[in-house]
Design a protein around this motif. Structure first.
Motif, PDB file in Angstrom:
ATOM      1  N   LYS A 151       0.830  -1.213   0.000  1.00  0.00           N
ATOM      2  CA  LYS A 151       0.000   0.000   0.000  1.00  0.00           C
ATOM      3  C   LYS A 151       0.863   1.262   0.000  1.00  0.00           C
ATOM      4  O   LYS A 151       0.428   2.322   0.425  1.00  0.00           O
ATOM      5  CB  LYS A 151      -0.980  -0.006   1.179  1.00  0.00           C
ATOM      6  N   PRO A 208      -9.574   1.799  -0.655  1.00  0.00           N
ATOM      7  CA  PRO A 208      -8.423   2.203  -1.470  1.00  0.00           C
ATOM      8  C   PRO A 208      -8.574   3.614  -2.015  1.00  0.00           C
ATOM      9  O   PRO A 208      -9.650   4.003  -2.484  1.00  0.00           O
ATOM     10  CB  PRO A 208      -8.420   1.171  -2.601  1.00  0.00           C
ATOM     11  N   GLN A 213      -3.096   8.272  -1.380  1.00  0.00           N
ATOM     12  CA  GLN A 213      -2.662   7.202  -0.490  1.00  0.00           C
ATOM     13  C   GLN A 213      -2.092   7.706   0.829  1.00  0.00           C
ATOM     14  O   GLN A 213      -2.271   7.086   1.877  1.00  0.00           O
ATOM     15  CB  GLN A 213      -1.634   6.346  -1.230  1.00  0.00           C
ATOM     16  N   VAL A 269      -3.532  -1.989   6.973  1.00  0.00           N
ATOM     17  CA  VAL A 269      -3.460  -0.606   6.501  1.00  0.00           C
ATOM     18  C   VAL A 269      -2.618   0.221   7.467  1.00  0.00           C
ATOM     19  O   VAL A 269      -2.121  -0.293   8.479  1.00  0.00           O
ATOM     20  CB  VAL A 269      -4.878   0.007   6.360  1.00  0.00           C
TER      21      VAL A 269
END
Length: 501
Positions: free
Chosen positions: A198, A335, A339, A220
């Motif tokens: 990620k 998502p 980010q 995450v």
């Protein structure tokens, strides 16, 4: 520049003097602690801390106009420690002597006005502040310069040694932390925790290149953050996330620079920032408050915090108009191309609530607002911004989408001028552009590629496949001239070029 060249009225203040008075204050129980301890949360109630200044009132003894003059003339100094965020030493870290300050070129990033085409498209005048032009290519260097300078100060005072610095990250924090820690090697070693797959490959390369211990964790960012918090309470490590109050101090420099770049005039100005862990918006508000209370600026600019609908806990909190009924509820993130802001449980949320309330009170009206934007709008506006001369990341696209939303919601007006935070360099998030241009963004991002926005390279080959030059096989002079002529004609046809007379 020699001190004798400076005006007499500011000469005593040009080189800042260290002074005491800073302390940690808990935003929960109001307990106070010495800054000579490594603290990130209150030992009593586990709430986050802010660094306060017992002698802040002394800053008001110098007239605001004189402060402006001091900061303007400090630009001329050749002292490295005062070239970056510590140009505003008295407001960031007055206890830190110049010899303990770590400067890697951070701060004073350019403010670039949007071109006429983009301003017409958006509907008002605005600028990007390119914080991607900091050393590690993101705004996180501001806070990291402050946090690592505070550690260097404790090391120089023999208060700590053998420092292991640790952070959780969506990419930018790890790059900044590992870079600044590596500069002080072997005094500081760094370790970073990243959510597995990620983080962009460009961001991952940065802490690896700086020599940090890099650990990829399933889940995450919020999961990584919980592990880092546990490590910081159980082991002797230095936490470099924005839970570290020194990080907030450094990031306040963003506000100071905007004020100075706009000649100290904040009337009809709007500052637009993306919200991830909420440290940056906290710092931006607090910085303007400090300058306002010191009479350096005479009004507080409007603040617009932006969140994607895929990570919007702060926006959801402020949907309730009655502050007595507001309740913070973390969200499960989805998502996001933004980010770096994909955080569902921001650690600085208590700071936002506390500082935003004070900000609005000092302004005498609501001056802090929050908007939510779609993933599609983030990507579309980022691409449009960069197509018009900018180098903004997806978080910068989020800001531009947020400005458009704020204008639509009449939070801002066409008479105002906005300054948008391009938090990182576009190259850091270029993978999302590549996915967009190749129509390969995964469905759970909820982004469709617009054919009109796609830009892909065209491979131009000669008609004769044997006439292709390479490093191993160079063409003869005649064949090479034919190759140049053939390729040139093909490009000219694609570009509809006219033959020069």
């Amino acid at each position: 520049m020699k001190l004798d060249f400076f005006p007499e009225d500011i000469r005593p203040h040009i080189i800042p003097k260290t002074r005491e008075g800073l302390y940690y204050k808990c935003l929960g129980c109001s307990a106070e602690y010495s800054i000579e301890k490594l603290l990130y949360v209150c030992p009593e109630c586990n709430q986050v801390l802010l660094i306060q200044d017992r002698n802040a009132g002394s800053l008001q003894k110098i007239p605001g106009a004189v402060w402006q003059k001091i900061f303007d003339f400090r630009k001329m100094l050749k002292i490295p420690a005062l070239k970056g965020i510590y140009r505003y030493h008295e407001f960031i870290g007055p206890c830190i002597p110049l010899e303990s300050i770590v400067y890697l070129g951070e701060g004073h990033t350019p403010i670039v006005e949007a071109n006429e085409t983009l301003q017409k498209k958006v509907g008002l005048s605005f600028f990007y502040k390119n914080d991607g032009q900091n050393p590690s290519a993101s705004f996180k260097d501001r806070g990291m310069a402050s946090a690592v300078s505070s550690i260097k100060y404790l090391i120089d005072q023999n208060l700590v040694s053998d420092v292991i610095a640790i952070c959780a990250s969506t990419g930018d924090t790890s790059a900044a932390a590992s870079l600044y820690a590596s500069y002080l090697d072997p005094l500081i070693k760094s370790a970073v925790l990243l959510p597995h797959k990620k983080v962009t490959s460009q961001q991952l390369s940065q802490p690896l290149g700086s020599g940090a211990h890099v650990f990829e964790i399933p889940g995450v960012f919020d999961d990584c953050m919980k592990i880092v918090e546990h490590l910081s309470t159980q082991y002797s490590v230095v936490l470099l996330n924005s839970k570290n109050a020194w990080r907030i101090l450094g990031q306040e420099s963003y506000s100071y620079e905007i004020a100075q770049d706009f000649e100290w005039d904040m009337e009809n100005k709007v500052i637009v920032v993306p919200i991830g862990n909420a440290g940056n918006i906290s710092a931006v508000m607090n910085g303007f408050i400090k300058f306002y209370e010191a009479n350096i600026i005479d009004c507080l600019p409007k603040i617009v915090g932006v969140q994607s609908e895929h990570a919007d806990p702060v926006f959801q909190y402020y949907l309730e108009p009655d502050e007595t009924k507001r309740k913070f509820v973390p969200v499960d993130t989805k998502p996001s191309v933004a980010q770096a802001a994909m955080i569902g449980n921001p650690v600085s949320m208590p700071r936002v609530v506390n500082i935003a309330k004070k900000y609005n009170s000092l302004a005498g009206r609501q001056q802090v607002f929050f908007v939510q934007v779609t993933e599609q709008s983030i990507m579309d506006w980022q691409l449009l911004a960069n197509k018009n001369g900018h180098i903004t990341c997806t978080q910068g696209g989020e800001c531009l989408a947020g400005l458009v939303k704020a204008l639509d919601k009449k939070i801002v007006s066409k008479k105002e001028t906005a300054i948008l935070d391009a938090t990182a360099h576009a190259i850091k998030f270029s993978e999302f552009q590549d996915l967009y241009f190749n129509s390969k963004i995964p469905k759970d991002y909820h982004i469709d590629s617009n054919p009109d926005k796609i830009n892909l390279p065209s491979l131009i080959l000669p008609d004769n496949p044997n006439m292709v030059p390479s490093q191993k096989k160079r063409l003869g002079e005649k064949d090479f001239q034919n190759f140049v002529k053939d390729i040139s004609e093909k490009i000219a046809e694609r570009l509809s070029l006219k033959v020069s007379l």
